[in-house]
Design an enzyme around this catalytic site. Structure first.
Site, PDB file in Angstrom:
ATOM      1  N   ASP A 193     -44.948  98.406 -61.632  1.00 41.15           N
ATOM      2  CA  ASP A 193     -43.665  97.247 -61.110  1.00 41.15           C
ATOM      3  C   ASP A 193     -43.384  96.530 -62.641  1.00 41.15           C
ATOM      4  O   ASP A 193     -43.834  95.968 -62.436  1.00 41.15           O
ATOM      5  CB  ASP A 193     -43.649  96.501 -59.957  1.00 41.15           C
ATOM      6  CG  ASP A 193     -43.157  95.542 -59.676  1.00 41.15           C
ATOM      7  OD1 ASP A 193     -41.822  96.124 -58.484  1.00 41.15           O
ATOM      8  OD2 ASP A 193     -42.878  94.165 -60.234  1.00 41.15           O
TER       9      ASP A 193
ATOM     10  N   TYR B  35     -39.029  90.518 -67.524  1.00 44.47           N
ATOM     11  CA  TYR B  35     -41.001  90.000 -68.446  1.00 44.47           C
ATOM     12  C   TYR B  35     -41.096  90.950 -69.188  1.00 44.47           C
ATOM     13  O   TYR B  35     -41.800  90.129 -69.516  1.00 44.47           O
ATOM     14  CB  TYR B  35     -41.198  91.766 -66.359  1.00 44.47           C
ATOM     15  CG  TYR B  35     -41.636  90.685 -65.159  1.00 44.47           C
ATOM     16  CD1 TYR B  35     -40.572  89.701 -64.582  1.00 44.47           C
ATOM     17  CD2 TYR B  35     -41.441  92.331 -64.286  1.00 44.47           C
ATOM     18  CE1 TYR B  35     -40.733  90.308 -63.191  1.00 44.47           C
ATOM     19  CE2 TYR B  35     -41.691  92.372 -63.204  1.00 44.47           C
ATOM     20  CZ  TYR B  35     -41.220  90.491 -62.405  1.00 44.47           C
ATOM     21  OH  TYR B  35     -41.336  90.427 -60.779  1.00 44.47           O
TER      22      TYR B  35
ATOM     23  N   LYS C  95     -35.870  96.359 -61.869  1.00 39.81           N
ATOM     24  CA  LYS C  95     -35.015  95.535 -61.312  1.00 39.81           C
ATOM     25  C   LYS C  95     -33.790  95.085 -62.456  1.00 39.81           C
ATOM     26  O   LYS C  95     -34.342  94.057 -63.467  1.00 39.81           O
ATOM     27  CB  LYS C  95     -36.039  93.927 -60.920  1.00 39.81           C
ATOM     28  CG  LYS C  95     -37.332  94.281 -59.852  1.00 39.81           C
ATOM     29  CD  LYS C  95     -38.441  93.191 -59.837  1.00 39.81           C
ATOM     30  CE  LYS C  95     -39.055  93.817 -59.542  1.00 39.81           C
ATOM     31  NZ  LYS C  95     -40.197  93.996 -59.864  1.00 39.81           N
TER      32      LYS C  95
ATOM     33  N   HIS D 290     -32.962  91.929 -58.333  1.00 37.95           N
ATOM     34  CA  HIS D 290     -34.021  91.048 -58.398  1.00 37.95           C
ATOM     35  C   HIS D 290     -34.177  90.206 -57.549  1.00 37.95           C
ATOM     36  O   HIS D 290     -35.292  89.373 -57.196  1.00 37.95           O
ATOM     37  CB  HIS D 290     -34.361  90.919 -60.217  1.00 37.95           C
ATOM     38  CG  HIS D 290     -36.239  89.771 -59.761  1.00 37.95           C
ATOM     39  ND1 HIS D 290     -36.346  90.586 -61.662  1.00 37.95           N
ATOM     40  CD2 HIS D 290     -36.099  89.989 -59.602  1.00 37.95           C
ATOM     41  CE1 HIS D 290     -37.351  89.422 -61.544  1.00 37.95           C
ATOM     42  NE2 HIS D 290     -37.703  89.272 -60.457  1.00 37.95           N
TER      43      HIS D 290
END
Length: 325
Positions: free
Chosen positions: A56, A61, A91, A124
């Protein structure tokens, strides 16, 4: 190279897509975002070695690139024979949650990952920011999400084969209703905070009725993140069950999430804990233990107050989470 025995992780069907999702995945968000990319890469290679197949990530990120490098490395080392053995989720960030920016955002994610497609692409958060806004952001950057337009662009991504399935994250019931009202392809997944301290009973019932699979994030309470707490790991009920069972509190929490029929994404860059977090399939919690866990006082950890603004679409936390706080 001596191969370690790897764990085989069960899978669940994704709605009517004909696809499946591994029920335990590996998280790659490292705080602050973009920190320790080399650690992310090493950890993912090791995670593949011990049996993880679902990874994931998210644009925000900044872990897509090290994840992509780790996949290439795992292929080179022969830990997997083909990319098809993996399930990759990424996402769409809020600053790209605009119809014309969705496809380019996914193309950027694919480039970062070095992949031709991902398995699951999620919105997201049920919100949007002025185009191109990153993280952190200011209240004046918050704009309403155009559900219909952005979801149409997500559907286009799936139709083009750039993602096998599409879904959402952090969507409460009313927001899912709103999305489903115009969706041609319903969301396959809703990834939300879910653990023994935030059990999401109402949302789980709703998603089950609508055929939406739930993936749990922060199954251990996300200690060490901006929103995380130690309420799961320090929970007396879980400690007592863990002691009686000769398991860790983490294993009891993960097993509880798994027994709810949802998938989960867990992050640990510690090699021993990576293995420990997979040791949840050959035992189960009893009805009595499940009953005790059901009584745990509930607390939402990831409240996302930063999205609440007098001038924005969400004037209160009740608005944002449809009263589920």
């Amino acid at each position: 190279m001596k191969m370690k025995k790897e764990v085989s992780i069960p899978e669940a069907p994704l709605g009517s897509t004909g696809k499946t999702i591994p029920l335990v995945g590996f998280g790659t968000a490292q705080f602050p975002f973009g920190a320790a990319t080399e650690v992310v890469k090493e950890s993912v290679v090791h995670a593949i070695e011990v049996g993880y197949r679902h990874f994931d990530t998210a644009a925000i990120y900044q872990s897509e690139q090290p994840l992509g490098e780790a996949i290439a490395e795992a292929l080179r080392l022969g830990l997997i024979k083909s990319r098809n053995e993996l399930f990759i989720t990424s996402k769409l960030w809020l600053g790209h949650a605009h119809r014309q920016l969705v496809l380019p955002a996914l193309q950027t994610s694919l480039k970062n990952l070095g992949l031709e497609y991902i398995d699951l692409y999620l919105i997201h958060f049920p919100g949007s920011l002025k185009p191109g806004t990153g993280f952190p952001f200011n209240k004046e950057d918050i704009v309403p999400l155009d559900y219909e337009a952005v979801w149409e662009a997500m559907e286009e991504c799936q139709n083009l084969g750039l993602t096998k399935s599409i879904g959402v994250s952090n969507f409460a019931c009313k927001k899912l209703e709103r999305l489903l009202a115009t969706a041609k392809i319903p969301p396959a997944v809703n990834q939300v905070e879910l653990n023994p301290v935030w059990q999401q009973k109402k949302l789980r019932v709703f998603c089950e009725k609508k055929g939406i699979h739930i993936t749990a994030y922060s199954p251990l309470g996300a200690k060490g993140t901006r929103w995380g707490t130690n309420r799961v790991m320090e929970c007396q009920v879980l400690k007592e069950i863990a002691n009686a069972r000769g398991k860790s509190v983490a294993q009891v929490s993960l097993r509880w999430v798994y027994q709810q029929g949802v998938s989960l994404v867990v992050k640990s860059f510690n090699k021993e804990r990576m293995k420990e977090n997979l040791d949840i399939f050959d035992w189960e919690l009893s009805a009595e233990e499940l009953q005790k866990i059901e009584q745990i006082p509930q607390y939402r950890g990831s409240r996302a107050e930063v999205h609440v603004s007098e001038d924005g679409p969400y004037k209160s936390l009740e608005d944002l989470w449809d009263g589920e706080i």
